[in-house]
Design a protein around this motif. Structure first.
Motif, PDB file in Angstrom:
ATOM      1  N   GLU A   2     -25.990  42.421  -1.261  1.00 44.17           N
ATOM      2  CA  GLU A   2     -24.579  42.748  -1.399  1.00 44.17           C
ATOM      3  C   GLU A   2     -24.005  42.075  -2.638  1.00 44.17           C
ATOM      4  O   GLU A   2     -24.356  40.947  -2.966  1.00 44.17           O
ATOM      5  CB  GLU A   2     -23.810  42.303  -0.154  1.00 44.17           C
ATOM      6  CG  GLU A   2     -24.245  43.072   1.098  1.00 44.17           C
ATOM      7  CD  GLU A   2     -23.587  42.523   2.339  1.00 44.17           C
ATOM      8  OE1 GLU A   2     -23.152  41.354   2.312  1.00 44.17           O
ATOM      9  OE2 GLU A   2     -23.500  43.251   3.336  1.00 44.17           O
ATOM     10  N   ARG A   3     -23.105  42.769  -3.316  1.00 38.69           N
ATOM     11  CA  ARG A   3     -22.569  42.288  -4.580  1.00 38.69           C
ATOM     12  C   ARG A   3     -21.165  41.721  -4.395  1.00 38.69           C
ATOM     13  O   ARG A   3     -20.357  42.254  -3.640  1.00 38.69           O
ATOM     14  CB  ARG A   3     -22.537  43.424  -5.589  1.00 38.69           C
ATOM     15  CG  ARG A   3     -23.899  43.998  -5.898  1.00 38.69           C
ATOM     16  CD  ARG A   3     -23.816  45.213  -6.791  1.00 38.69           C
ATOM     17  NE  ARG A   3     -23.207  44.900  -8.081  1.00 38.69           N
ATOM     18  CZ  ARG A   3     -23.030  45.797  -9.040  1.00 38.69           C
ATOM     19  NH1 ARG A   3     -23.397  47.050  -8.850  1.00 38.69           N
ATOM     20  NH2 ARG A   3     -22.485  45.454 -10.197  1.00 38.69           N
ATOM     21  N   VAL A   4     -20.886  40.644  -5.094  1.00 39.98           N
ATOM     22  CA  VAL A   4     -19.528  40.098  -5.175  1.00 39.98           C
ATOM     23  C   VAL A   4     -18.889  40.716  -6.413  1.00 39.98           C
ATOM     24  O   VAL A   4     -19.337  40.483  -7.537  1.00 39.98           O
ATOM     25  CB  VAL A   4     -19.544  38.563  -5.287  1.00 39.98           C
ATOM     26  CG1 VAL A   4     -18.123  38.048  -5.476  1.00 39.98           C
ATOM     27  CG2 VAL A   4     -20.183  37.946  -4.049  1.00 39.98           C
ATOM     28  N   VAL A   5     -17.870  41.516  -6.202  1.00 45.86           N
ATOM     29  CA  VAL A   5     -17.180  42.189  -7.308  1.00 45.86           C
ATOM     30  C   VAL A   5     -15.958  41.368  -7.680  1.00 45.86           C
ATOM     31  O   VAL A   5     -15.072  41.129  -6.845  1.00 45.86           O
ATOM     32  CB  VAL A   5     -16.766  43.622  -6.919  1.00 45.86           C
ATOM     33  CG1 VAL A   5     -16.014  44.291  -8.069  1.00 45.86           C
ATOM     34  CG2 VAL A   5     -18.001  44.440  -6.536  1.00 45.86           C
ATOM     35  N   ASP A   6     -15.913  40.927  -8.931  1.00 48.49           N
ATOM     36  CA  ASP A   6     -14.804  40.096  -9.406  1.00 48.49           C
ATOM     37  C   ASP A   6     -14.000  40.867 -10.451  1.00 48.49           C
ATOM     38  O   ASP A   6     -14.560  41.382 -11.419  1.00 48.49           O
ATOM     39  CB  ASP A   6     -15.347  38.800 -10.017  1.00 48.49           C
ATOM     40  CG  ASP A   6     -14.234  37.850 -10.428  1.00 48.49           C
ATOM     41  OD1 ASP A   6     -13.580  38.108 -11.461  1.00 48.49           O
ATOM     42  OD2 ASP A   6     -14.021  36.853  -9.733  1.00 48.49           O
ATOM     43  N   ILE A   7     -12.685  40.931 -10.242  1.00 45.59           N
ATOM     44  CA  ILE A   7     -11.791  41.617 -11.181  1.00 45.59           C
ATOM     45  C   ILE A   7     -10.997  40.554 -11.934  1.00 45.59           C
ATOM     46  O   ILE A   7     -10.123  39.897 -11.364  1.00 45.59           O
ATOM     47  CB  ILE A   7     -10.831  42.575 -10.450  1.00 45.59           C
ATOM     48  CG1 ILE A   7     -11.614  43.576  -9.586  1.00 45.59           C
ATOM     49  CG2 ILE A   7      -9.943  43.303 -11.448  1.00 45.59           C
ATOM     50  CD1 ILE A   7     -12.561  44.460 -10.351  1.00 45.59           C
ATOM     51  N   GLU A   8     -11.317  40.358 -13.209  1.00 45.13           N
ATOM     52  CA  GLU A   8     -10.666  39.311 -13.989  1.00 45.13           C
ATOM     53  C   GLU A   8      -9.886  39.855 -15.185  1.00 45.13           C
ATOM     54  O   GLU A   8      -9.099  39.137 -15.800  1.00 45.13           O
ATOM     55  CB  GLU A   8     -11.708  38.310 -14.489  1.00 45.13           C
ATOM     56  CG  GLU A   8     -12.739  38.910 -15.429  1.00 45.13           C
ATOM     57  CD  GLU A   8     -13.697  37.865 -15.974  1.00 45.13           C
ATOM     58  OE1 GLU A   8     -13.468  36.668 -15.731  1.00 45.13           O
ATOM     59  OE2 GLU A   8     -14.668  38.253 -16.647  1.00 45.13           O
ATOM     60  N   THR A   9     -10.105  41.132 -15.538  1.00 47.81           N
ATOM     61  CA  THR A   9      -9.446  41.717 -16.704  1.00 47.81           C
ATOM     62  C   THR A   9      -8.113  42.346 -16.305  1.00 47.81           C
ATOM     63  O   THR A   9      -8.035  43.072 -15.307  1.00 47.81           O
ATOM     64  CB  THR A   9     -10.353  42.793 -17.343  1.00 47.81           C
ATOM     65  OG1 THR A   9     -11.611  42.198 -17.662  1.00 47.81           O
ATOM     66  CG2 THR A   9      -9.717  43.363 -18.607  1.00 47.81           C
ATOM     67  N   GLU A  10      -7.077  42.075 -17.083  1.00 44.08           N
ATOM     68  CA  GLU A  10      -5.750  42.627 -16.789  1.00 44.08           C
ATOM     69  C   GLU A  10      -5.727  44.139 -17.032  1.00 44.08           C
ATOM     70  O   GLU A  10      -6.487  44.678 -17.840  1.00 44.08           O
ATOM     71  CB  GLU A  10      -4.701  41.962 -17.687  1.00 44.08           C
ATOM     72  CG  GLU A  10      -4.547  40.459 -17.470  1.00 44.08           C
ATOM     73  CD  GLU A  10      -3.906  40.126 -16.138  1.00 44.08           C
ATOM     74  OE1 GLU A  10      -3.234  41.001 -15.559  1.00 44.08           O
ATOM     75  OE2 GLU A  10      -4.084  38.983 -15.663  1.00 44.08           O
ATOM     76  N   GLY A  11      -4.829  44.818 -16.313  1.00 47.47           N
ATOM     77  CA  GLY A  11      -4.575  46.226 -16.564  1.00 47.47           C
ATOM     78  C   GLY A  11      -5.564  47.197 -15.962  1.00 47.47           C
ATOM     79  O   GLY A  11      -5.585  48.369 -16.359  1.00 47.47           O
ATOM     80  N   LEU A  12      -6.381  46.762 -15.014  1.00 40.75           N
ATOM     81  CA  LEU A  12      -7.356  47.654 -14.394  1.00 40.75           C
ATOM     82  C   LEU A  12      -6.774  48.329 -13.154  1.00 40.75           C
ATOM     83  O   LEU A  12      -5.901  47.770 -12.481  1.00 40.75           O
ATOM     84  CB  LEU A  12      -8.622  46.888 -14.013  1.00 40.75           C
ATOM     85  CG  LEU A  12      -9.423  46.268 -15.160  1.00 40.75           C
ATOM     86  CD1 LEU A  12     -10.648  45.555 -14.617  1.00 40.75           C
ATOM     87  CD2 LEU A  12      -9.827  47.325 -16.186  1.00 40.75           C
ATOM     88  N   PHE A  13      -7.284  49.522 -12.861  1.00 40.41           N
ATOM     89  CA  PHE A  13      -6.863  50.262 -11.671  1.00 40.41           C
ATOM     90  C   PHE A  13      -8.082  50.492 -10.793  1.00 40.41           C
ATOM     91  O   PHE A  13      -9.116  51.000 -11.258  1.00 40.41           O
ATOM     92  CB  PHE A  13      -6.245  51.608 -12.050  1.00 40.41           C
ATOM     93  CG  PHE A  13      -5.864  52.449 -10.867  1.00 40.41           C
ATOM     94  CD1 PHE A  13      -4.800  52.092 -10.061  1.00 40.41           C
ATOM     95  CD2 PHE A  13      -6.604  53.581 -10.537  1.00 40.41           C
ATOM     96  CE1 PHE A  13      -4.445  52.861  -8.958  1.00 40.41           C
ATOM     97  CE2 PHE A  13      -6.269  54.361  -9.429  1.00 40.41           C
ATOM     98  CZ  PHE A  13      -5.178  53.992  -8.647  1.00 40.41           C
TER      99      PHE A  13
END
Length: 305
Positions: A2-13
């Motif tokens: 299983e993957r840990v998905v990290d969202i660190e970049t601004e402005g993503l949908f």
């Protein structure tokens, strides 16, 4: 795995499309991950936007969505209402569990944590004897606060005499925050998937903590995060960069020994441990599948010289 998905970049949908979590920017898709491959979604970027289907589809799979503050520590976590088929029965057993049972479970957890601290300390060239001695001294409910005694010795020995654990600080503390966030998400998912209620803790009981049980059950694994952070510091990493996050996210794949002598990655071993806690609540008998030593720590200790 299983993957840990990290969202660190601004402005993503973030959205869901045909069984995938999709990540877009400016109307253009930048990437996608199969929903069934996700172990946790961690969001750092405050400018992130998402569709409601992201919450729904991940919650259906008991995948925690962790929202972090600027110090990389979690400030919120989405927990699914429906999960394990035996959820209602297990929650009733959890609520009905007597204080003596909880204190015995906590004794085992603290003892396992202190032993794991000793293992990590030994892997760094130290002598683990003092930690083994402290682990044997833990009594029901840890009234002597052996956990704190071990922590004082442990932090100074590994991170230096001037180090102080501070969630709001940068440097090593920020790296620890992120590593613990990954660990908390992994444990929270297992808690939800097993049918336990994360708010009803064994030891942690702060009324403002919605994940008290997760914080209790992650304790034996915390030294594994510390080990990874020390390795990153040795390499000169002092900020939570993208590369550092990717390294810390590999915590879920770390091989651990099981009580029966087999080996499992941390994500699987956590599931076994949390399930054993649920069984304790149901039966009243203490039989915990606590984690054993990480294989790479064992190898480091056994190397000559």
């Amino acid at each position: 795995m299983e993957r840990v998905v990290d969202i660190e970049t601004e402005g993503l949908f973030l959205a869901v499309h045909r069984g995938f979590l999709t990540v877009s920017a400016g109307g253009e898709e930048k990437g996608r991950v199969a929903l069934d491959d996700i172990g946790a979604l961690i969001v750092h970027a405050h400018g992130t936007a998402w569709s409601n289907s992201v919450m729904v589809r991940l919650s259906e799979r008991a995948v925690p969505i962790v929202v972090c503050g600027s110090n990389h520590a979690p400030v919120a976590c989405v927990w699914p209402i429906e999960g394990h088929y035996a959820q209602a029965a297990r929650m009733r057993a959890q609520l009905a569990a007597g204080r003596p049972l909880g204190k015995q479970i906590w004794r085992r957890i603290v003892s396992a944590k202190v032993r794991m601290q000793g293992t990590i300390f030994a892997a760094r060239g130290g002598e683990a004897g003092a930690f083994d001695l402290l682990a044997r001294k833990v009594r029901s409910g840890d009234p002597d606060n052996i956990e704190a005694q071990a922590a004082r010795r442990y932090w100074r020995a590994l991170f230096g005499a001037d180090f102080s654990r501070d969630r709001s600080a940068g440097g090593a503390n920020a790296l620890l925050n992120y590593g613990y966030t990954v660990l908390r998400a992994v444990v929270s998912r297992s808690v939800c998937a097993t049918g336990l209620h994360p708010t009803i803790g064994i030891f942690h009981s702060n009324r403002n903590n919605a994940f008290a049980l997760s914080d209790d059950l992650m304790e034996p694994y915390r030294p594994l995060v510390d080990q990874m952070v020390l390795e990153l510091l040795d390499e000169g990493h002092v900020e939570v960069t993208g590369d550092v996050k990717r390294r810390l996210a590999t915590l879920t794949t770390l091989d651990l020994q099981n009580p029966d002598g087999t080996v499992s990655p941390l994500s699987v071993q956590v599931q076994r441990f949390v399930h054993s806690v649920a069984t304790c609540f149901e039966t009243g008998r203490i039989d915990l599948a606590l984690p054993g030593s990480p294989l790479r720590a064992e190898a480091a200790v056994s190397e000559p010289g």
